[in-house]
Design an enzyme around this catalytic site. Structure first.
Site, short mmCIF file in Angstrom:
data_model
loop_
_atom_site.label_atom_id
_atom_site.label_comp_id
_atom_site.label_asym_id
_atom_site.label_seq_id
_atom_site.Cartn_x
_atom_site.Cartn_y
_atom_site.Cartn_z
N TYR B 109 0.84 -1.19 0.00
CA TYR B 109 0.00 0.00 0.00
C TYR B 109 0.88 1.25 0.00
O TYR B 109 1.86 1.32 0.73
CB TYR B 109 -0.90 0.04 1.25
CG TYR B 109 -1.65 1.34 1.37
CD1 TYR B 109 -2.85 1.52 0.70
CD2 TYR B 109 -1.13 2.40 2.10
CE1 TYR B 109 -3.53 2.73 0.76
CE2 TYR B 109 -1.80 3.62 2.16
CZ TYR B 109 -2.99 3.78 1.49
OH TYR B 109 -3.65 4.98 1.54
N GLU B 197 -2.94 7.76 -4.31
CA GLU B 197 -2.88 6.45 -3.65
C GLU B 197 -2.66 5.36 -4.68
O GLU B 197 -3.26 5.39 -5.75
CB GLU B 197 -4.21 6.23 -2.91
CG GLU B 197 -4.24 5.06 -1.97
CD GLU B 197 -5.54 5.02 -1.16
OE1 GLU B 197 -5.52 5.35 0.02
OE2 GLU B 197 -6.59 4.66 -1.75
#
Lengths: 295, 391, 295, 391
Positions: B109, B197
């Site tokens: 992530y 992101e």
């Protein structure tokens, strides 16, 4: 006494010759604020209904001894005036401007903190201290009255709502301060609670929060840890707001939660804060709290 | 302003971040052709909508080339995708991203966001990427590594490198991840993002790929990036919200029958809470903000009156920078122009309140002025329900 | 004792796997320096003749307790390694690299100063303390010997020249330090004189300056004001240098003078410093100075 | 790397700073035509050379159109201009800047430089601009105003504005000066300058003009601005210095007869001082610096031997990062290749000295190794003078 501003504050307005700058500078002056000057480059020597205008904040500080500034500058250009105020030695900077690009605010805030100044806002109604007859902001002065309640809020108009109720319930205010509605703002609930704790004139505090971020949770943590010990009531706006249009996980990860009203209310109640469900009942609740603590 | 997944990936790929091979398709046949052109056994079709939760809502399909790709594409394209974030009306799917499916050895992530608390751009990374990342953040916060970037110095190469080495021991992979981190950060600051992101960033063999990406731009800084308006997908935004934004207003559509005009997001939410407490349900919110002029207020009213679901109008204003007289003139102008028959409940306080009250009173329009907010909320709920009011 | 480095210094080399980094790390180690590690991204786990290599300075500091760093990184990329060393907590940073763009050095130096670290260089031969058997630099160790003379210099090879003479005259050195030859460097004459003043092992100082800038004048001012009270000799290179190819006035305006050898010599002599005309006589002069002060 | 006046003005003008109308001419007739085209009574011809002091050296001529402009241009163009900064050989004038002459109401000084002491980019300004600015700085330092710019925050608009208001009370003029300050600063940092100066910046009526400008780029940062190489005027640089720079060497040409190879600028200057003390005079200096390889040293020797004025060679090296053995190999290589008959005096010390000495001793070339620097300097001076040496 009050926090951050008082009858000795020497206030200038950056952007005083603009429509809003002029209107609210005069409103502040009418309320009793010691408006000692204004700044608009190129207009030094002019005056706005008796308030002298300077080319730079430094000139204004040198000539008037100003220590507080009220900023009305369009969002696209509002970063530099904050830095200019810091560089010129201004202690309390109140930035009314809404919609400043958040990275601009963040960059200016870095310098504000390094230099140990106070930034209120941006996107704040400002700060007002009724006992000191000092208003540095855009709030309607007439709804306020002097008294023992400190008010700190993330929302402008909700602050008015609450102050109006307090006044109608006979509860005056020591200082009312809007933290500002932008994603990044200068002072936080915790910063303000520290000052209210030290202020003998403040006997209780109303805290007005809203969904998003984690400022309320941090305030709860601070109160729980004993940093603030006076009676406190809180209202959190957005209990029933529809599920946000949130995308991505970053916001939730960084705040360690999703910033819902439920989480905030739980945290505040756990810290002993009385959380009010109906905004129109904040006045009554605060009246009861003060009565209890007086016993 | 949100970007689609394929747009976010384009920004990354243009800066040298590897993404799966693929293309955007607007038609089922085009989708089939694109899938075949990838020359791999398994492909994925991903609905391009501005919402998370696409997978669970049926917006993502992993298929072999043997299966009916054209049929599947027809199922998704042109429909509205309802996810747990879109509300019941969903979002229209006008584009499908067709991509190769890569072998995934590890999911990482990576997120960049402006931390409200510290005021610093903050990079977050975790070796436990994927759909459960929020859960990981809660239960195993030690698995989330962060860098708070100094606003003046910016992200340094060694910070990115050090973070990369926390995610992998492999030198080649670390070099690639370090580049992805730096790139994602640079995109964030150079486009004034509110979010950038990559989840997951996958390790596949000896290479690193951005398998999904979400980049949102901050609306308040869009003036610095006018070229990005070309990437706006208006189909993903409510038309009334769009026309409100043109006037500098903020419009939120809800499911009820009371049209609300307020000033300030906080008062909007408190009004919603209060209407709900009294058993009512707003159709929408129009936040006229602080600096609204008479004309903007009039336009706000017109937008609101356009919504045919509205049975009663609630004006709840506490004027600070917005002056009550300006508001009153705008409302009166709109009501006269639109010849509205709807009941209007007004509760105003604040700057220039006397002048505002006087204007409403002298307007001879079917407006009820209520002093108490609680009463006003109760009355507007009852009015919308068609009941006689006690007031 | 010595200044800045000593036998307890824990030294790493940034760029240890490069040709020069490796050669000089081993030379430092051979001299007696406590070389505890090196940094080259991607080479963690390797070792350079027994010195362990790390990916990042932070790793090296965590694993070895390093407090001093020797930097050999090409000029185009040398700014970040300085910042990396600061961020990782390194106290004394010795940057050998020559030709770093001055704005890069200036930017890194800002952070070095804010964090209260010492930057020696860039474009310096480094620092050596013979009594402590600690060398962090590229100077030939064998010309040095332990003793009472502190040496501080703007020029690398001139320092060797002077140290060689001192040693041949039986005058050992407490610490020798090159400030660096770039337009912007970290430590100044004044910074170093302050440390030499405090160091009991340093009995006298040789100061080697050159034309340009105003560092020597500042040193003279500092000595004159009583900040440094030990015997001092100085040599200024460039007395007969041809008129510079200077263009513009800015350099002269900012330094309040043109930075000629004449100006510097005058200032130093006025501060009581013995200025030597012939570089090959510095050893003798220092011998006489020490003999005088011993009487 | 230095820019010409006209190049500096081009950089300024491209960013909106007003400069006098004019053009660059390379030929007398072109000069006359350009002067006429300006359609003003009086023009100025300015020799474009990399040196100050042009006016006093006859490189600047203010002329009326009645006068013989073509004749004057012929006098200047193609000649070498000798100023107090160029040395006796002067600089060739291949270009003339022809400009209108403006009415000058006030002369302002503006300079940007990196302050060695503070490590900050510093902007200096004075209302007393013009040729006597250095004198003003000494005698009336209170008339020089400075801004030290924060390296991370950069120059802010209000700093420029505040400085401008110290130079003038007029709002319109202050706005223009503020823009010039900001522009000059931006040029300084974006091109990694070592100097950016406008002197004088003149107020002429209600406008502000850069009447003369000097911009020098820092050689160590030129790698970041490869496009600026196109602006290099090689005619202004010594050819040997140029070819030395290509090899990473630093070469300085002087007027004597001893060729010197040293390492380090400090040692170069000390060697010059020492040779002079002994009554000699260097022909040049070649500083081989720290990181020189064997080949670079050999190239340095070859450059030095190219200079026909050289009667003796002095090699004075104290090796640190440069190792003595590397040096010796390079020198020996060059001497063998060039079959040089010149006397060579070598004085070396430092890293790997034994190996260096051995190489020289075994080379069987006419090299004298001297241990003492003072002796070595004396001997090379005597050798160049053709005297028998005492050693």
């Amino acid at each position: 006494m009050a926090i951050l501003v008082n009858r000795n504050s020497r206030v200038i307005c950056q952007g005083i010759t603009g429509r809003n700058g002029k209107f609210h500078s005069l409103a502040c002056k009418a309320y009793g604020t010691n408006m000692v000057g204004g700044v608009t480059p190129g207009k030094q020597g002019e005056s706005v209904d008796g308030i002298p205008v300077f080319n730079t904040v430094l000139n204004a500080v040198n000539e008037t001894g100003a220590d507080t500034s009220l900023i009305f500058i369009p969002a696209a250009h509002a970063k530099e005036p904050i830095l200019e105020a810091v560089d010129a030695g201004i202690k309390v900077i109140v930035c009314i401007t809404e919609g400043i690009p958040p990275l601009d605010t963040a960059s200016a805030l870095h310098t504000v903190r390094e230099e140990g100044r106070y930034l209120i806002g941006p996107n704040t109604p400002g700060i007002i201290s009724p006992p000191e007859k000092c208003k540095v902001g855009i709030m309607p002065g007439y709804i306020h009255s002097p008294g023992p309640v400190g008010v700190v809020s993330r929302s402008g108009t909700l602050t008015y709502e609450v102050v109006d109720q307090l006044t109608k319930h006979g509860l005056g205010q020591s200082t009312c301060l809007g933290l500002g509605g932008d994603p990044v703002v200068g002072m936080s609930f915790v910063d303000v609670l520290k000052l209210f704790q030290e202020d003998p004139e403040t006997e209780a505090v109303v805290l007005i929060g809203e969904i998003g971020g984690s400022a309320e949770e941090e305030a709860a943590e601070f109160i729980k840890s004993g940093g603030f010990t006076k009676p406190a009531a809180a209202y959190i706006a957005g209990r029933l707001a529809p599920p946000g249009k949130r995308m991505g996980h970053a916001g939730a990860i960084i705040s360690g939660g999703t910033g819902t009203a439920h989480e905030k209310i739980k945290a505040l109640e756990a810290a002993g804060v009385t959380v009010v469900e109906n905004i129109t009942r904040v006045g009554e609740v605060m009246r009861d709290l003060l009565a209890q603590s007086a016993r | 302003m949100n970007l689609h997944e394929f747009q976010s990936k384009e920004l990354l790929a243009a800066r040298g971040v590897a993404v799966p091979r693929g293309s955007v398709c607007y038609d089922p046949l085009e989708t089939l052709i694109a899938a075949r052109r990838l020359k791999c056994d398994i492909v994925v079709l991903k609905a391009q909508v501005h919402s998370g939760g696409r997978g669970k809502a049926g917006g993502v399909a992993v298929m072999s080339l043997e299966e009916d790709i054209r049929g599947k594409a027809s199922e998704i394209l042109g429909k509205r995708l309802v996810t747990n974030q879109t509300g019941p009306q969903g979002k229209p799917v006008s584009a499908l991203l067709v991509e190769e499916v890569l072998q995934v050895d590890k999911e990482i992530y990576l997120g960049v966001v402006l931390d409200r608390k510290t005021g610093k751009v903050t990079i977050m990374a975790s070796p436990a990427g994927g759909m459960d990342i929020e859960e990981i953040a809660k239960t195993q916060p030690e698995k989330i590594y962060t860098i708070a970037v100094d606003p003046l110095r910016g992200l340094t190469g060694y910070q990115a490198r050090a973070l990369a080495y926390r995610l992998t021991d492999d030198n080649g992979i670390a070099g690639q991840i370090s580049h992805v981190i730096t790139t994602l950060y640079q995109i964030f600051v150079s486009y004034d993002c509110s979010l950038a992101e990559i989840n997951p960033l996958v390790i596949s063999g000896d290479k690193v790929y951005a398998l999904d990406a979400k980049i949102n731009l901050d609306d308040h800084a869009l003036f610095r990036h006018p070229e990005m308006e070309l990437w706006r997908d208006r189909s993903q935004e409510d038309q009334l919200e769009l026309s409100a934004r043109k006037d500098g207003l903020s419009y939120i559509k809800l499911d009820g029958d009371i049209g609300c005009i307020v000033n300030g997001a906080g008062l909007a939410m408190a009004t919603l809470d209060l209407i709900s407490l009294h058993g009512g349900s707003p159709a929408n919110f129009l936040d006229v903000g602080g600096g609204a002029s008479e004309q903007v207020v009039a336009d706000a009213m017109s937008i609101l009156l356009d919504d045919r679901r509205v049975k009663a109008v609630f004006i709840n204003i506490f004027g600070g920078i917005l002056r009550c007289d300006v508001l009153a003139r705008g409302v009166i102008k709109a009501l006269k122009q639109n010849r509205v028959e709807l009941p209007v409940i007004v509760r105003i306080e604040g700057t220039n309140i006397e002048e505002g009250r006087r204007l409403f009173e002298e307007s001879q329009l079917p407006i009820r002025m209520i002093g108490s907010l609680d009463d006003a909320a109760r009355i507007v709920v009852e009015t919308a329900k068609g009941l006689k009011t006690a007031g």
